[in-house]
Design an enzyme around this catalytic site. Structure first.
Site, PDB file in Angstrom:
ATOM      1  N   TRP A 164       0.803  -1.125  -0.262  1.00 36.50           N
ATOM      2  CA  TRP A 164      -0.077  -0.011   0.001  1.00 36.50           C
ATOM      3  C   TRP A 164       0.760   1.168   0.060  1.00 36.50           C
ATOM      4  O   TRP A 164       0.472   2.539   0.432  1.00 36.50           O
ATOM      5  CB  TRP A 164      -0.930  -0.067   1.177  1.00 36.50           C
ATOM      6  CG  TRP A 164      -1.774  -1.110   1.198  1.00 36.50           C
ATOM      7  CD1 TRP A 164      -3.368  -0.845   0.745  1.00 36.50           C
ATOM      8  CD2 TRP A 164      -2.181  -2.457   1.597  1.00 36.50           C
ATOM      9  NE1 TRP A 164      -4.081  -2.000   0.694  1.00 36.50           N
ATOM     10  CE2 TRP A 164      -3.436  -2.999   1.311  1.00 36.50           C
ATOM     11  CE3 TRP A 164      -0.986  -3.304   2.067  1.00 36.50           C
ATOM     12  CZ2 TRP A 164      -3.601  -4.057   1.256  1.00 36.50           C
ATOM     13  CZ3 TRP A 164      -1.489  -4.624   2.273  1.00 36.50           C
ATOM     14  CH2 TRP A 164      -2.803  -5.091   1.901  1.00 36.50           C
TER      15      TRP A 164
ATOM     16  N   CYS B 275      -7.101  -4.683  -1.515  1.00 37.31           N
ATOM     17  CA  CYS B 275      -7.849  -5.243  -1.232  1.00 37.31           C
ATOM     18  C   CYS B 275      -8.811  -5.955  -2.220  1.00 37.31           C
ATOM     19  O   CYS B 275      -9.300  -7.347  -1.972  1.00 37.31           O
ATOM     20  CB  CYS B 275      -8.698  -4.694  -0.484  1.00 37.31           C
ATOM     21  SG  CYS B 275      -9.517  -3.382  -0.986  1.00 37.31           S
TER      22      CYS B 275
ATOM     23  N   HIS C 112     -13.259  -0.630   0.870  1.00 34.83           N
ATOM     24  CA  HIS C 112     -12.484  -1.881   1.140  1.00 34.83           C
ATOM     25  C   HIS C 112     -13.393  -2.961   0.397  1.00 34.83           C
ATOM     26  O   HIS C 112     -14.678  -2.901   0.571  1.00 34.83           O
ATOM     27  CB  HIS C 112     -12.361  -1.948   2.769  1.00 34.83           C
ATOM     28  CG  HIS C 112     -11.646  -3.293   3.182  1.00 34.83           C
ATOM     29  ND1 HIS C 112     -10.596  -3.832   2.175  1.00 34.83           N
ATOM     30  CD2 HIS C 112     -11.991  -4.258   3.999  1.00 34.83           C
ATOM     31  CE1 HIS C 112     -10.374  -5.112   2.890  1.00 34.83           C
ATOM     32  NE2 HIS C 112     -11.094  -5.443   3.789  1.00 34.83           N
TER      33      HIS C 112
ATOM     34  N   ASP D  46     -12.512 -12.434   4.749  1.00 33.54           N
ATOM     35  CA  ASP D  46     -11.387 -11.195   4.231  1.00 33.54           C
ATOM     36  C   ASP D  46     -10.132 -11.706   4.191  1.00 33.54           C
ATOM     37  O   ASP D  46      -9.518 -12.066   5.020  1.00 33.54           O
ATOM     38  CB  ASP D  46     -11.705  -9.845   5.135  1.00 33.54           C
ATOM     39  CG  ASP D  46     -11.204  -8.750   4.659  1.00 33.54           C
ATOM     40  OD1 ASP D  46     -10.234  -8.888   3.662  1.00 33.54           O
ATOM     41  OD2 ASP D  46     -11.669  -7.630   5.128  1.00 33.54           O
TER      42      ASP D  46
END
Length: 689
Positions: free
Chosen positions: A234, A270, A328, A351
């Site tokens: 990220w 994500c 997300h 997730d």
């Protein structure tokens, strides 16, 4: 001792079994069937009466009856509901046709099938793969709605929503769960998991349970802990790998993982983790979809609150473990929860993005969506984290970097968890599922559930040193402010905004405003400062004033990340009053590209496709590359280099497709150059016979 029987030749009836078991889309020479349902196999070479035949089906490293990884069964007259069974279909002088059924809770995976007749030693008939069966009412993953089964198990094309709550965008994704050796790669993911390495026998015996499998795969899709599939990044700098926004499908990622000897693929964010997990779960037969949550909270300290810090100049400080992401993406999978009770069955949240550890590993879920909505955060698995993602309260603090003192600017309980989105069944539209995650924001019911969740986590009585004091909360600001957009939000164009300030009081107010703009990644992590300015202004009683802001393209062009996101902030210091924070997250649109199919698309016939792009800026763009993929339209990925384009120049690129399946198929196109990253579009192509 009898003699060894001659090796039988096996006919797996791939076509008929594939049709009956909804597995004909797999590109495999091996039989692939679903549990709890009969399949037919014919073999020859047995010289014994068929009544004496005994079959053995086994999976895993050390098959045994005890772990339910081995089944021995003879010929019976009827199918058994809860164990393996074989029913004679027909015999001829030298061949036997048998219908074999597995129980609806059988362990899934690759099985060896052998047959023994009389005193002869067993002979192998070969291998087959057994999957979950959402079409069978006895299976934990049973999904009564056929159209939903088609979408969530058999559909290879998906749409993922992105952008921010003010400006939702979307892009296509090729899940490709039936392509090439994707099934083998998904089975390898299970065999490379920590659970399997630590105790292979127990691990395989749990593979009948979608809860277990979903949790294992949520850990394996990210590279943390276990050399899993995708390495997250990220930072905004993606050297040494591919930018997360450049992928258009899971196939390339899973194939790269395998080809490299199972080294993590660089890089994902994500939606990449969620898309790869969708591919793996759909491939194994668990109905799964991607879900996008806008203004998604990442609550690192499990207090159902997220804290954000700003300095006196209005710079967003990257100093809290908590954060609020523009969006997300996670997954929902459909299965029953015998461990929690029937009311918690249905959609379960998984997730695969590595955010917080769960039981010491980066994995998350399955959390029952019903439990999240009702605030039952004590239930398995990871409910507090998911509850916070959609319903945390936000605290905005001013942080004095010199003294370390922090002052609450304001708090909000309705910001987090908006426009929760997924693709419609059978259509390329967005469906909003926010009401399935929580009661209406601001309603008494929603606040009661929030209090119930805090109470279950033991938070309601604890002294919390970071909590605002009552007088901090009760202070009412003297002014209000907002940023309005005044012009197109497009990469290549100037960014024009208006800061609107309004005096809420009946006496004049003097305000000093510090403004900043930063390029960010979609998690709102600041990457590069773009612009700053400050103004002082006096507002007459109840006066509203507008201040235009212009940030030229030339100023932000070099600083923009591939997310195309900019955060603008105005921190207003009101003389004699409390500070007011005004902020807005802006996502800029890429220019558009256009796909034209030149003629009718027919199976096994070439058709021309044209992709058109016009350079919208007044400088040349170079390093132009077009990437094209689509299940059943192309094998693999087509990459085409395009010559540089002068300012305003239009390019037309033609290539040929030879579709190999009928029906509605999606072609995905991704165009990149030195000034624009990953301009994506897709087109539905109806392929006829």
């Amino acid at each position: 001792m009898g003699q060894a029987a001659s090796q039988p030749s096996t006919n797996w009836h791939l076509r008929e079994n594939g049709r009956e078991h909804h597995t004909s889309k797999f590109a495999s020479k091996e039989l692939i069937v679903r549990r709890g349902q009969a399949f037919v196999v014919t073999f020859n070479g047995t010289e014994q009466p068929e009544q004496n035949l005994t079959f053995v089906a086994e999976t895993g490293p050390k098959p045994s009856k005890l772990t339910r990884t081995q089944a021995t069964f003879g010929i019976s007259s009827t199918v058994s509901k809860d164990s393996w069974s074989a029913v004679l279909q027909s015999t001829s002088s030298n061949s036997v046709s048998i219908s074999i059924s597995s129980p609806p809770d059988a362990v899934i995976g690759r099985y060896k099938l052998s047959v023994q007749s009389g005193s002869f030693s067993p002979t192998s008939l070969g291998t087959f793969v057994l999957l979950f069966n959402p079409w069978s009412s006895g299976d934990d993953v049973f999904m009564p709605n056929k159209a939903e089964c088609e979408e969530y198990v058999l559909e290879e094309f998906g749409i993922i929503f992105a952008g921010n709550k003010n400006h939702i965008s979307s892009f296509g994704w090729n899940f490709g769960q039936f392509q090439g050796d994707i099934l083998d790669i998904c089975l390898s993911m299970l065999d490379r998991s920590l659970s399997h390495r630590q105790d292979p026998i127990t691990d395989v015996s749990h593979r009948n349970d979608p809860k277990y499998l979903g949790r294992v795969l949520s850990a394996m899709v990210n590279a943390n802990d276990d050399q899993g599939v995708v390495l997250g990044n990220w930072s905004g700098n993606y050297d040494g790998g591919k930018s997360p926004s450049s992928w258009t499908g899971s196939g390339e990622i899973l194939q790269s993982w395998k080809k490299s000897g199972f080294r993590p693929v660089r890089y994902g964010q994500c939606w990449v983790f969620a898309a790869v997990l969708t591919t793996a779960l759909r491939c194994l037969g668990i109905p799964t979809r991607t879900i996008t949550n806008f203004s998604s909270a990442h609550d690192a300290d499990r207090n159902l609150r997220v804290d954000e810090f700003y300095d006196a100049s209005g710079n967003h400080l990257d100093r809290a473990a908590d954060s609020i992401w523009n969006f997300h993406v996670w997954n929902e999978s459909w299965f029953s929860r015998s461990d929690l009770g029937p009311s918690y069955s249905g959609w379960q949240i998984l997730d695969a993005t590595p955010q917080e550890e769960s039981e010491g590993i980066y994995q998350c879920g399955p959390a029952s969506r019903k439990a999240i909505k009702e605030g039952d955060v004590e239930l398995d698995y990871d409910c507090p984290f998911v509850f916070a993602e959609v319903n945390a309260d936000c605290m905005y603090w001013n942080y004095d970097t010199a003294t370390g003192k922090k002052t609450l600017i304001f708090s909000q309980s309705t910001t987090i968890g908006q426009f929760i989105s997924t693709k419609a069944v059978g259509r390329d539209d967005r469906v909003d599922v926010t009401n399935d995650y929580k009661y209406e924001e601001g309603s008494k019911k929603e606040r009661d559930i929030f209090k119930k969740a805090r109470k279950k986590l033991g938070l309601e009585d604890k002294f919390d040193p970071t909590a605002p004091t009552p007088q901090e909360i009760e202070q009412k600001p003297d002014i209000s402010g907002k940023f309005k957009v005044a012009g197109p939000l497009q990469v290549g164009k100037d960014l024009n905004l208006i800061l609107v300030l309004e005096n809420l009081q009946s006496d004049a107010k003097t305000v000093h405003v510090n403004m900043t703009a930063w390029s960010t990644v979609y998690t709102r992590r600041p990457v590069h400062g773009i612009w700053k300015d400050s103004i002082s202004v006096t507002l007459s009683p109840e006066e509203e004033k507008q201040f235009p802001i212009n940030i030229p393209y030339t100023e932000y062009q070099q600083q923009l990340t591939t997310d195309n996101t900019i955060q603008v902030t105005a921190l207003c210091h009101v003389e004699g009053g409390i500070q007011v924070l005004v902020q807005r997250d802006i996502t800029l649109d890429n220019p558009t590209i256009d796909i034209q199919v030149l003629g009718e698309a027919q199976v096994n016939r070439e058709v021309d496709v044209e992709v058109i792009f016009t350079n919208p800026i007044d400088t040349e763009v170079s390093d132009c590359v077009l990437q094209v993929e689509g299940s059943d339209l192309l094998r693999g990925i087509l990459e085409i280099d395009i010559p540089p384009l002068r300012a305003g120049e239009k390019s037309s690129t033609k290539f040929k497709l030879t579709p190999f399946e009928t029906g509605p198929k999606h072609l995905l196109v991704n165009f990149s150059c030195d000034k624009f990253a990953n301009i994506k579009t897709f087109k539905m192509i109806n392929v006829v016979d």
